[in-house]
Design a protein around this motif. Sequence first.
Motif, PDB file in Angstrom:
ATOM      1  N   TYR A 123      35.581  43.282  47.416  1.00  0.00           N
ATOM      2  CA  TYR A 123      36.016  42.090  46.696  1.00  0.00           C
ATOM      3  C   TYR A 123      37.432  41.692  47.114  1.00  0.00           C
ATOM      4  O   TYR A 123      38.253  42.541  47.497  1.00  0.00           O
ATOM      5  N   LEU A 124      37.685  40.404  46.989  1.00  0.00           N
ATOM      6  CA  LEU A 124      39.039  39.865  47.113  1.00  0.00           C
ATOM      7  C   LEU A 124      39.281  39.011  45.887  1.00  0.00           C
ATOM      8  O   LEU A 124      38.655  37.961  45.713  1.00  0.00           O
ATOM      9  N   PHE A 125      40.144  39.478  44.982  1.00  0.00           N
ATOM     10  CA  PHE A 125      40.482  38.758  43.771  1.00  0.00           C
ATOM     11  C   PHE A 125      41.825  38.056  43.997  1.00  0.00           C
ATOM     12  O   PHE A 125      42.836  38.710  44.255  1.00  0.00           O
ATOM     13  N   ILE A 126      41.840  36.730  43.878  1.00  0.00           N
ATOM     14  CA  ILE A 126      43.058  35.943  44.081  1.00  0.00           C
ATOM     15  C   ILE A 126      43.331  35.141  42.811  1.00  0.00           C
ATOM     16  O   ILE A 126      42.471  34.383  42.355  1.00  0.00           O
ATOM     17  N   SER A 127      44.508  35.300  42.249  1.00  0.00           N
ATOM     18  CA  SER A 127      44.815  34.604  40.992  1.00  0.00           C
ATOM     19  C   SER A 127      46.273  34.190  40.963  1.00  0.00           C
ATOM     20  O   SER A 127      47.101  34.687  41.725  1.00  0.00           O
ATOM     21  N   ALA A 128      46.556  33.272  40.055  1.00  0.00           N
ATOM     22  CA  ALA A 128      47.939  32.840  39.817  1.00  0.00           C
ATOM     23  C   ALA A 128      48.162  32.771  38.321  1.00  0.00           C
ATOM     24  O   ALA A 128      47.317  32.268  37.577  1.00  0.00           O
ATOM     25  N   GLY A 129      49.301  33.273  37.861  1.00  0.00           N
ATOM     26  CA  GLY A 129      49.645  33.208  36.448  1.00  0.00           C
ATOM     27  C   GLY A 129      48.618  33.873  35.562  1.00  0.00           C
ATOM     28  O   GLY A 129      48.127  34.969  35.848  1.00  0.00           O
ATOM     29  N   SER A 130      48.235  33.174  34.475  1.00  0.00           N
ATOM     30  CA  SER A 130      47.269  33.739  33.535  1.00  0.00           C
ATOM     31  C   SER A 130      45.849  33.742  34.090  1.00  0.00           C
ATOM     32  O   SER A 130      44.942  34.247  33.436  1.00  0.00           O
ATOM     33  N   GLY A 131      45.655  33.190  35.293  1.00  0.00           N
ATOM     34  CA  GLY A 131      44.358  33.319  35.958  1.00  0.00           C
ATOM     35  C   GLY A 131      44.010  34.754  36.305  1.00  0.00           C
ATOM     36  O   GLY A 131      42.899  35.049  36.756  1.00  0.00           O
ATOM     37  N   ILE A 132      44.945  35.660  36.065  1.00  0.00           N
ATOM     38  CA  ILE A 132      44.706  37.080  36.318  1.00  0.00           C
ATOM     39  C   ILE A 132      43.728  37.692  35.314  1.00  0.00           C
ATOM     40  O   ILE A 132      43.147  38.743  35.562  1.00  0.00           O
ATOM     41  N   THR A 133      43.501  37.020  34.161  1.00  0.00           N
ATOM     42  CA  THR A 133      42.728  37.648  33.079  1.00  0.00           C
ATOM     43  C   THR A 133      41.291  38.014  33.458  1.00  0.00           C
ATOM     44  O   THR A 133      40.862  39.133  33.177  1.00  0.00           O
ATOM     45  N   PRO A 134      40.491  37.127  34.092  1.00  0.00           N
ATOM     46  CA  PRO A 134      39.142  37.567  34.452  1.00  0.00           C
ATOM     47  C   PRO A 134      39.159  38.652  35.513  1.00  0.00           C
ATOM     48  O   PRO A 134      38.275  39.524  35.539  1.00  0.00           O
ATOM     49  N   MET A 135      40.167  38.632  36.404  1.00  0.00           N
ATOM     50  CA  MET A 135      40.275  39.666  37.432  1.00  0.00           C
ATOM     51  C   MET A 135      40.573  41.027  36.791  1.00  0.00           C
ATOM     52  O   MET A 135      40.099  42.061  37.248  1.00  0.00           O
ATOM     53  N   MET A 136      41.362  40.996  35.704  1.00  0.00           N
ATOM     54  CA  MET A 136      41.658  42.234  34.991  1.00  0.00           C
ATOM     55  C   MET A 136      40.394  42.807  34.381  1.00  0.00           C
ATOM     56  O   MET A 136      40.143  44.015  34.436  1.00  0.00           O
TER      57      MET A 136
END
Length: 360
Positions: A123-136
Motif C-alpha cells: 500500500y501507499l497511503f498519502i494524506s494531508a492534514g486531517s486526511g490522515i484519519t482513514p489511513m490511521m
Amino acid sequence: MTKTQVVPAGPWTDDEMLECVSILPETEHVVTVCFQAPSRRPFIFDAGQFITLELPVPGGPLYRTFTISSSPTRPKSLTVTMKAQSDSIGVRWIIDNLRPGMKLKATGPTGHFTSAKSPAPKYLFISAGSGITPMMSMTTEIYDLGGHCDIVFVNCAKRPSDIIFKRRLEHMATRIAGLDLKWVVDRPDPFQPWTGFQGHFNQLMLGLMAPDYLEREVFCCGPDSFMQAVREALAGLGFDMDHYHQESFHAPGTPGPELIELPVPDDDLPEEDVMAEVIFDISGVSQSCPETETVLNAARSAGVAIPSGCTFGVCGTCKTKKLSGEVHMVHNGGITEEEIEEGYILACCSNPRGKVTLEL
C-alpha cells in the motif's frame, strides 16, 4: 455481589445514540472524540469508513460527517478525529460543548474508501492534514492483525507539530516491520531541527519515498487541491489509476441525512489518441504531436533547441514563454505561480492541449 451487565446481542446500529466517553487533544485545533454504545454493543465497520453525527447546534440540528480514526479490530469503542477550521460550526460546537456522558445521534458507518474493498500486498497511503484519519484506521487494523505489512505512509502538514498521530505511528513502526513513515512539512517548528522532507509533495518526492509506487495500491485523502495534485503526479508518471482511491463523500444538511458516494473526478488528463500542435513563433515552424507528448519533445522533433536539465520540472532550465493556447503542466517546483501567471511554462513537463504557440 456485583451484578454483571448483560450486553445485547449483535453489533451497534444507528437506532442507538452514541455516548461520548472522552475527548483527547491531538494537536492545535485537533481533537479525538471517543464514543461507546450505551448498551456496550460492539461497532462493526470497515477501516476507512465514516459516520455522520447530528449536532444540536442553536437554530436546529447540523449534520457533519467524520471519518472513523479507530480500527475495527478494537470494536468496543469508536473514535473520530477532527480539526476546527476558522469557519467551523460543527467542530467548534463539539470542542466547546461536547462532554463525557453526553449522547449524540449518528448515522452509519458507511463509505467505500477502505482497504477491505481493495486488498493488496503493498500500500501507499498519502494524506494531508486531517486526511490522515482513514489511513490511521487502515494502518492500525493491519498492525493489530500482526501479519504481513508493507505500507509507505506519507503525511503532509504545515509544521511537524501539526502532524496528527505522529508519536502513535512512530511507536507502531518500532513494533512491526514494513511500516515506512514519510513526513512532509511546509516549514519546521521554531528552534526544532527537521530532517524530513520539506516543501510541497511532488513527483520527485514520490520517487524517493516509494520507488516501487507503480506496484502499490494507493489511497489518498486531503483537501481537494491536494488530491488533484497527487492524481496528476501519479498519472504523469504512468501509474495505473485503477489502483488509485480517494475519500469523497457528501452529507447534505437536511434531515436524513442522505450519504452520496462520489467517484474519483475526471481530471481531463492528456490523451494519446488526441492530437495537438505546437507553433514556434520566432523559428517559424510547427510540430504536430499527441497530447501525451511534452512540449520539449515536440521542440526537439521540430529542430527547435530548448535548453533543459533535469527533465523533471525541478531545475527550471526549460522555462519558456507561452504566447497562446493551453498546456497541462505538472511541475516539481521549477517555476513560480507568478511566472505561470505571466505565461511561462516548463517545456519538460507540459503537454500541449489543442494549438499552442510559444515565443521561441
